[in-house]
Write an enzyme that holds these catalytic residues in place. Structure first.
Site, mmCIF file in Angstrom:
data_model
loop_
_atom_site.group_PDB
_atom_site.id
_atom_site.type_symbol
_atom_site.label_atom_id
_atom_site.label_comp_id
_atom_site.label_asym_id
_atom_site.label_seq_id
_atom_site.Cartn_x
_atom_site.Cartn_y
_atom_site.Cartn_z
ATOM 1 N N ILE A 164 -8.775 -8.039 -0.278
ATOM 2 C CA ILE A 164 -8.442 -8.628 1.185
ATOM 3 C C ILE A 164 -8.862 -10.052 1.284
ATOM 4 O O ILE A 164 -8.275 -10.807 2.003
ATOM 5 C CB ILE A 164 -9.615 -7.631 1.917
ATOM 6 C CG1 ILE A 164 -9.050 -6.112 1.798
ATOM 7 C CG2 ILE A 164 -9.681 -8.179 3.318
ATOM 8 C CD1 ILE A 164 -10.060 -5.403 2.558
ATOM 9 N N ARG A 185 -19.625 -12.956 -7.283
ATOM 10 C CA ARG A 185 -20.220 -12.858 -8.587
ATOM 11 C C ARG A 185 -20.002 -13.646 -9.512
ATOM 12 O O ARG A 185 -20.787 -14.074 -10.236
ATOM 13 C CB ARG A 185 -19.931 -11.235 -8.881
ATOM 14 C CG ARG A 185 -20.818 -10.312 -8.394
ATOM 15 C CD ARG A 185 -20.527 -8.771 -8.870
ATOM 16 N NE ARG A 185 -18.981 -8.489 -8.585
ATOM 17 C CZ ARG A 185 -18.746 -7.379 -8.980
ATOM 18 N NH1 ARG A 185 -19.366 -6.516 -9.470
ATOM 19 N NH2 ARG A 185 -17.081 -7.144 -8.899
ATOM 20 N N SER A 217 -17.483 -6.373 -1.201
ATOM 21 C CA SER A 217 -18.024 -5.034 -0.952
ATOM 22 C C SER A 217 -19.535 -5.034 -0.827
ATOM 23 O O SER A 217 -20.095 -6.023 -1.084
ATOM 24 C CB SER A 217 -17.577 -4.447 -2.535
ATOM 25 O OG SER A 217 -16.317 -4.420 -2.814
ATOM 26 N N ASP A 269 -15.931 -6.804 12.916
ATOM 27 C CA ASP A 269 -15.205 -5.243 12.880
ATOM 28 C C ASP A 269 -16.121 -4.364 12.495
ATOM 29 O O ASP A 269 -15.787 -3.140 12.333
ATOM 30 C CB ASP A 269 -13.850 -5.545 12.231
ATOM 31 C CG ASP A 269 -13.158 -4.253 12.183
ATOM 32 O OD1 ASP A 269 -13.171 -3.737 13.672
ATOM 33 O OD2 ASP A 269 -12.641 -3.780 11.290
ATOM 34 N N HIS A 293 -14.709 -1.168 13.989
ATOM 35 C CA HIS A 293 -14.161 -0.771 12.697
ATOM 36 C C HIS A 293 -12.561 -0.410 12.716
ATOM 37 O O HIS A 293 -12.515 0.805 12.189
ATOM 38 C CB HIS A 293 -15.090 0.131 12.120
ATOM 39 C CG HIS A 293 -14.956 0.106 10.626
ATOM 40 N ND1 HIS A 293 -16.036 0.370 9.801
ATOM 41 C CD2 HIS A 293 -14.142 -0.376 9.745
ATOM 42 C CE1 HIS A 293 -15.830 0.231 8.516
ATOM 43 N NE2 HIS A 293 -14.557 -0.323 8.595
ATOM 44 N N ILE A 294 -11.813 -1.323 13.235
ATOM 45 C CA ILE A 294 -10.241 -1.022 13.266
ATOM 46 C C ILE A 294 -9.463 -1.806 12.307
ATOM 47 O O ILE A 294 -8.230 -2.007 12.256
ATOM 48 C CB ILE A 294 -9.806 -1.079 14.783
ATOM 49 C CG1 ILE A 294 -10.052 -2.559 15.179
ATOM 50 C CG2 ILE A 294 -10.383 -0.098 15.496
ATOM 51 C CD1 ILE A 294 -9.217 -2.814 16.260
ATOM 52 N N SER A 296 -8.107 -1.096 9.337
ATOM 53 C CA SER A 296 -6.976 -0.407 8.765
ATOM 54 C C SER A 296 -6.146 0.275 9.899
ATOM 55 O O SER A 296 -5.345 0.998 9.461
ATOM 56 C CB SER A 296 -7.227 0.201 7.718
ATOM 57 O OG SER A 296 -8.171 1.569 8.307
#
Length: 328
Positions: A164, A185, A217, A269, A293-294, A296
């Site tokens: 992403i 990382r 993540s 989001d 939280h849209i 996707s």
């Protein structure tokens, strides 16, 4: 005549049509589905999963030791309709030899589009401008009224240059971004080459970026990563956007940074919790845009996700390679 024993599958929510059809057509499975768009209560989830061979869940379902114990030894496959897997107790799942399917690639472009939309909405103050039209605040053209920030000749920092993160950078590059920074990382020179992106520490990224986009993540290392120290390093003109997971951000610290003018604006989001209570302090701020939280949420992407999740589940139950399996 030999009777064929059907494998029990439990689905924790009503899912888009293509996935539902694929499961319904599986002649070797007996499918039970929680027929609602709302989350399944924990007691009903424990009842439904008891004795199941396969479980299809969402990112809002906590698949922990208690639930795995309720499922029992039959459970062989968990398929999640999500790219993130932080809702799964992976150590416990691995210990039990359960296979996991997920949907990492199909939502990349859609989420990147949303990230760019949220960034532009926030930095150009679109919700404030719309409200001014509605409430009569728009009187005449004024040189400094409703001025926001533009991307041309800016520095963009991306926390997490994965699928992403790269897709976001690819979409922002034509806007005339002068410099890309990224943190994570470890350096990712192959991914960074396309944008001539520089690998820096998280705090250096905070200090030098005009726009910061979080796409990493959620892990123990990233939980609370964007905190008071982080926000204090940011430019007062900078804009902060999070499309990863709410827990990457300390929301109390973000509120203080926005309310005090330490950070110009934020677009989220994802939040903690979800949904965010309607009396949450962040919702009182004009310089904070929050979406439910849209990332996707397009018809095509959600249908593709549901079909992949169904195919992951069915392949796992049949002992076949999954289209997208998380290697534990």
């Amino acid at each position: 005549m030999r009777l064929v024993r059907l494998m029990k599958v439990f689905v924790t929510r009503r899912i888009p049509a293509e996935g539902s059809v694929a499961l319904a057509q599986a002649s070797d499975c007996e499918v039970e589905q929680w027929d609602s768009d709302e989350p399944i209560p924990s007691k009903d989830l424990e009842r439904g999963v008891a004795g199941a061979h396969g479980l299809l869940c969402l990112l809002s379902d906590r698949i922990d030791k208690k639930l795995l114990d309720a499922a029992g030894p039959n459970l062989k496959v968990i398929s999640t309709l999500s790219a993130g897997v932080d809702h799964l107790a992976l150590d416990e799942i691995k210990k039990r030899g359960i296979r996991v399917g997920y949907t990492p690639d199909v939502l990349t472009d859609t989420t990147a589009e949303l990230a760019v939309s949220l960034l532009l909405t926030t930095c150009r103050r679109l919700p404030e401008a719309i409200e001014e039209v509605k409430n009569g605040g728009w009187t005449t053209w004024k040189p400094l009224w409703m001025c926001g920030c533009g991307l041309t000749q800016s520095t963009v920092g991306i926390i997490g240059l994965g699928r992403i993160g790269k897709a976001v950078a690819r979409r922002l590059k034509p806007f005339g971004v002068q410099r890309f920074l990224y943190a994570g990382r470890q350096p990712r020179p192959q991914e960074a080459e396309e944008f001539q992106a520089e690998f820096v520490s998280t705090l250096q990224l905070a200090a030098e970026s005009d726009f910061i986009i979080v796409t990493c993540s959620l892990t123990p290392a990233t939980k609370g990563l964007c905190n008071k120290d982080f926000f204090q390093r940011m430019k007062k003109t900078a804009v902060f956007v999070n499309v990863s997971r709410g827990e990457v951000v300390n929301q109390d610290d973000l509120y203080q940074a926005l309310a005090s003018g330490q950070v110009a604006a934020a677009g989220l989001d994802v939040t903690t919790p979800e949904p965010l209570p309607t009396n949450h302090p962040l919702l009182t701020l004009k310089n904070c845009v929050i979406l439910p939280h849209i990332g996707s949420a397009t018809h095509r992407t959600r249908n593709t996700m549901s079909l992949l999740a169904a195919n992951n589940l069915l392949a796992g139950l049949r002992g076949e390679p999954m289209p997208s399996e998380l290697k534990l």
